[in-house]
Design a protein around this motif. Structure first.
Motif: not given
Ligand SMILES: Nc1nc2c(ncn2[C@@H]2O[C@H](COP(=O)(O)OP(=O)(O)OP(=O)(O)O)[C@@H](O)[C@H]2O)c(=O)[nH]1
Length: 383
Positions: A81-87, A106-109, A114-117, A125-130
């Motif tokens: 879900v979080l990955t889809l959010d980032a996409v 948005l990118a920082t948040a 992602f990093a905290a979780l 994963r965040a980098g790839l999604a964005w």
């Protein structure tokens, strides 16, 4: 777009220090909707984008959350879900013309969530999604750079980012304070445990002391001697060394009790115990064998030396006058001496031989020392 505020679940190495929080995620998407509202007003959007923005910010989060909750592993589903959010966010910011502050907020948040979780894996994963979302949007609509936003939308983006970071800081602080409390409790429990272990070990020593010692005289008791004698005999066998036993009994002790009282009898027992243990070597075991009877185990001591020791005790006691309760009291003792290996090769046989010798000493008139090997012969002259 995630929140780590559910502190009931302890974090694990896998889960980082946060946990996806549905309410906070909905609020975040609501905020995005508000920023888009301001941006749309600034840019004079027609009706269609509003429908898309509303579906994305207010409907999609509910649907995706409902889906995640129905999965067998909601935590794993939350990752998707979080990955889809980032996409989606990347698609939006590219489609809206990469507005600088909105993209940054948005990118920082998203990346901090992602990093905290999920730690470093979350960052990748965040980098790839964005990158995926931005690449897809670029391929679909091309890049339309309109980096600037009006002050209201910029302020709203900044506020959103600040709130998000403050929230993470708050959660981290709570986690650290809980961790510190847990550490203190652990240290306290450890201290208590150590104290209890100390008490247990003191009680154990006390119990061992009581289990092996006679309360009246402080000498070893018969139980201890039984356990030690067999072991010492094995050692003496191995070393081809003698071991002597002296069995001592106070003569007419009943009379002492009858004439001077039981307390005086106790005192006589204590004084004889002192005399016997006074000359003992470290390897000797002096024990109260029962009643008015004492047994000395003398490893590596030949018969002649043991007889001399016994005679020393006999002579000393016979010559001494004990003043007990202001009354003079004179006692004598009889002793039987047996020596390993000549008089017995097991503990039972050796004690029985010493007992026989003592019996003969009593029968021969008391106040004397008799050797087990010397049938009927009185080894020591009467005092
Ligand atoms: N005071 C006191 N007396 C004890 C203790 N244990 C046993 N006795 C007494 O020791 C006495 C032993 O008496 P006996 O076995 O008849 O022997 P004895 O009077 O010494 O006579 P012989 O051994 O034949 O010389 C008994 O009166 C017991 O009550 C004790 O711990 N304290």
């Amino acid at each position: 777009m995630a929140s780590p505020n559910d502190l009931d679940t302890p974090p694990t190495a896998d889960r980082g220090w946060g946990r996806l929080n549905p309410r906070h995620r909905l609020a975040s998407w609501g905020w995005v909707w508000a920023v888009c509202l301001l941006l749309g007003q600034e840019r004079g959007w027609p009706g269609l984008p509003w429908v898309a923005v509303t579906l994305q910010c207010l409907v999609y989060p509910l649907l995706s959350q409902g889906w995640a909750r129905r999965q067998a592993d909601p935590w794993h589903a939350a990752r998707w879900v979080l990955t889809l959010d980032a996409v989606c966010l990347a698609l939006w910011v590219v489609w809206l013309g990469v507005p600088l502050w909105l993209t940054y907020a948005l990118a920082t948040a998203s990346v901090t969530s992602f990093a905290a979780l999920w730690g470093r894996a979350g960052l990748v994963r965040a980098g790839l999604a964005w990158a995926g979302g931005a690449g897809l949007a670029g391929a679909l609509w091309g890049l339309h750079l309109q980096p600037h936003m009006g002050p209201a939308a910029t302020a709203c983006s900044m506020l959103y980012l600040t709130a998000q970071l403050a929230w993470w800081a708050h959660v981290l602080q709570r986690r650290l304070s809980r961790l510190s409390q847990a550490r203190q409790q652990l240290a306290h429990s450890e201290r208590q445990l150590r104290q209890q272990l100390g008490v247990v070990s003191a009680l154990q020593s006390q119990w061992q002391e009581q289990a092996h010692h006679d309360a009246l005289t402080g000498l070893f008791n018969r139980r201890f001697l039984d356990a030690t004698l067999a072991r010492e005999l094995v050692r003496c066998l191995r070393m081809q060394s003698p071991l002597s036993l002296i069995l001592i009994d106070i003569d007419h002790f009943k009379r002492v009790n009858d004439e001077h009282g039981h307390a005086a009898g106790d005192e006589v027992l204590r004084r004889l115990a002192f005399l016997l243990s006074n000359d003992a070597r470290a390897s000797d075991v002096v024990c109260r064998h029962g009643g008015e009877e004492f047994l000395l185990m003398l490893p590596h001591m030949p018969l002649a030396t043991a007889l001399a020791r016994a005679e020393h005790y006999r002579a000393t006691l016979a010559a001494s006058v004990m003043w007990i309760g202001g009354q003079p009291l004179n006692c004598t003792l009889s002793a039987g001496v047996a020596c390993y290996p000549a008089d017995g090769q097991t503990a039972e046989l050796l004690v029985a031989a010493a007992d026989q010798a003592l019996y003969r000493a009593k029968r021969s008139g008391r106040n004397q020392v008799v050797a087990a090997s010397d049938e009927g012969a009185v080894q020591s002259a009467r005092a």
